[in-house]
Scaffold this active site. Structure first.
Site, short mmCIF file in Angstrom:
data_model
loop_
_atom_site.label_atom_id
_atom_site.label_comp_id
_atom_site.label_asym_id
_atom_site.label_seq_id
_atom_site.Cartn_x
_atom_site.Cartn_y
_atom_site.Cartn_z
N LYS A 112 58.72 81.32 15.03
CA LYS A 112 60.15 81.08 14.77
C LYS A 112 60.65 82.36 14.11
O LYS A 112 61.18 82.35 12.99
CB LYS A 112 60.28 79.83 13.87
CG LYS A 112 61.69 79.30 13.71
CD LYS A 112 62.24 78.62 14.97
CE LYS A 112 63.70 78.26 14.76
NZ LYS A 112 64.39 77.87 15.98
N ASP A 168 61.01 76.02 19.29
CA ASP A 168 61.93 75.02 19.86
C ASP A 168 61.95 75.14 21.39
O ASP A 168 61.94 74.13 22.11
CB ASP A 168 63.34 75.14 19.26
CG ASP A 168 63.80 76.58 19.07
OD1 ASP A 168 62.97 77.50 19.24
OD2 ASP A 168 64.98 76.79 18.77
N TYR A 196 51.13 73.86 5.21
CA TYR A 196 50.42 72.67 4.69
C TYR A 196 49.63 72.99 3.42
O TYR A 196 49.35 72.10 2.62
CB TYR A 196 49.47 72.07 5.75
CG TYR A 196 50.18 71.46 6.95
CD1 TYR A 196 51.56 71.32 7.00
CD2 TYR A 196 49.45 71.00 8.03
CE1 TYR A 196 52.20 70.77 8.10
CE2 TYR A 196 50.09 70.44 9.13
CZ TYR A 196 51.46 70.33 9.16
OH TYR A 196 52.09 69.78 10.25
#
Ligand code: NAD
Length: 359
Positions: A194, A226, A144
């Site tokens: 991830k 995920d 971000y």
């Protein structure tokens, strides 16, 4: 022992639910024979009335001279959102405070009380087991805020990009927050990454593993994001603390909140180094029910409980409040947002009084 607390009730239901949190703090004061010096200060639309500012210097000064901030909510009715009073009120108030105090760690507990299982969208046999998860989200770094970010090129070649970047010190400090929080809970940290795809996340995993070695009493496990999104729905009771970077924490904390069933139940904490922190309910100022005595005060009361635990180290007092909330729910009392067949509907004040008196 005396603690200074800045009380920023704000707008809408803020002052109503804050009054109930203060009732509960008064009970804790009496039980533990200590003193809370609660200093009220204006924020949001309420501050605009007097100062034409959402976060006046006077309020910042009260906060700077306090050990913690207990925040209500800010924001006004939709029909009046165009007015100067409300323009930018959340950004000015909340981001202003986060920036002023370097609040880089966001803690959002998502707890499904067994008594409220039927309010959850989870499958009944999963919801009946309940869960108590703390999402620890890094709040000031990651994709971000990473540079460079932007757009370039033209027509079919036009493209856009963001940069996911984390420095070792940023990962270490948020990991320490997660492991310290786990020490006060069920002593397990699941770090979400991830690492099978992203270099930043390979690094994230390496650094979190280093920090994990400093906490031998806490179980550590890494999990791909995920898989974590699925596990939250399939078997949420396996989680204690979920440690996340900014983006994964943003998404998973909302998923965790959604499976609890009600916004009026969710507290949060924003922390920095040391013990200073800001504590606030997950919901907003709820103008649709403001002034009607209908708001659920539990999120605000549990935010005060988090303040006792994380800023003042009062784990027992936190447990007293959490147990009182659970008892009142088990006794069948509900505010309108969590009403269930066969339960007694009570207003904001009665819910607050019942919880305070149960402590
Ligand atoms: P909201 O969270 O205020 O309300 C959403 C729904 O949840 C409403 O139906 C409301 O009645 C209900 N709700 C929220 N808290 C509740 C409680 N404690 N008890 C019972 N019901 C509750 O979100 P919104 O309607 O999107 O926003 C209203 C205003 O609040 C806006 O001005 C928005 O900018 C502001 N806001 C402020 C904060 C904050 O101060 N941290 C956060 C979100 C929204």
């Amino acid at each position: 022992m005396k603690r200074n607390i800045a009380i920023l009730s704000g707008d809408g239901i803020g002052p109503e639910v804050m009054a109930e949190a203060l009732k509960v703090l008064a009970r804790i004061e009496a039980k533990y024979q200590l003193e809370f010096d609660c200093r009220e200060a204006l924020v949001g639309g309420a501050a605009w009335q007097k100062h034409q500012e959402h976060l006046p210097a006077e309020t910042l000064s009260v906060c700077r001279n306090s050990d913690a901030i207990l925040f209500g909510s800010v924001g006004g009715p939709v029909s009046e959102q165009g007015s100067k009073k409300w323009a930018g009120v959340e950004v000015n108030s909340l981001l202003g405070l986060r920036k002023a105090f370097g609040l880089y760690a966001n803690l959002r507990p998502a707890r499904l009380y067994p008594a409220l299982a039927s309010a959850s969208p989870l499958r009944a046999d999963t919801a009946e087991k309940g869960f108590d998860i703390l999402v620890v989200r890094e709040l000031t770094g990651g994709i971000y805020f990473g540079k460079p970010k932007g757009r370039a090129g033209k027509d079919d070649e036009e493209y856009a990009y963001d940069t996911m970047v984390y420095a070792r010190h940023e990962i270490r400090r948020i990991a320490h927050i997660a492991f310290k929080a786990a020490q006060l809970r069920k002593k397990k940290v699941t770090s979400i990454d991830k690492a099978n795809v992203l270099t930043t996340m390979v690094f994230w995993r390496e650094v979190v593993e280093e920090v994990a070695r400093e906490y031998p009493g806490v179980t550590y496990e890494p999990m791909y994001v995920d898989n974590a999104a699925q596990q939250l729905i399939l078997r949420p009771s396996q989680f204690d603390v979920m440690l996340c970077g900014n983006m994964f924490g943003d998404i998973l904390s909302d998923e965790a909140a959604a499976i609890t069933g009600s916004l009026g139940m969710l507290p949060s904490a924003s922390l920095t180094d040391g013990t200073f922190g800001m504590y606030e309910p997950g919901g907003g100022s709820a103008p649709d029910i403001a002034g009607k005595g209908l708001a659920n005060p539990i999120a605000q009361i549990m935010s005060a409980a988090m303040m006792l635990k994380y800023s003042f180290g009062m784990t027992e007092a936190y447990d007293d409040i959490a147990r009182a909330v659970e008892k009142v729910l088990n006794d069948g009392y509900r505010t309108a947002d969590i009403k269930q067949p066969g339960c007694s509907i009570v207003g904001t004040k009665e819910m607050g009084t019942r919880i305070a008196e149960t402590i």
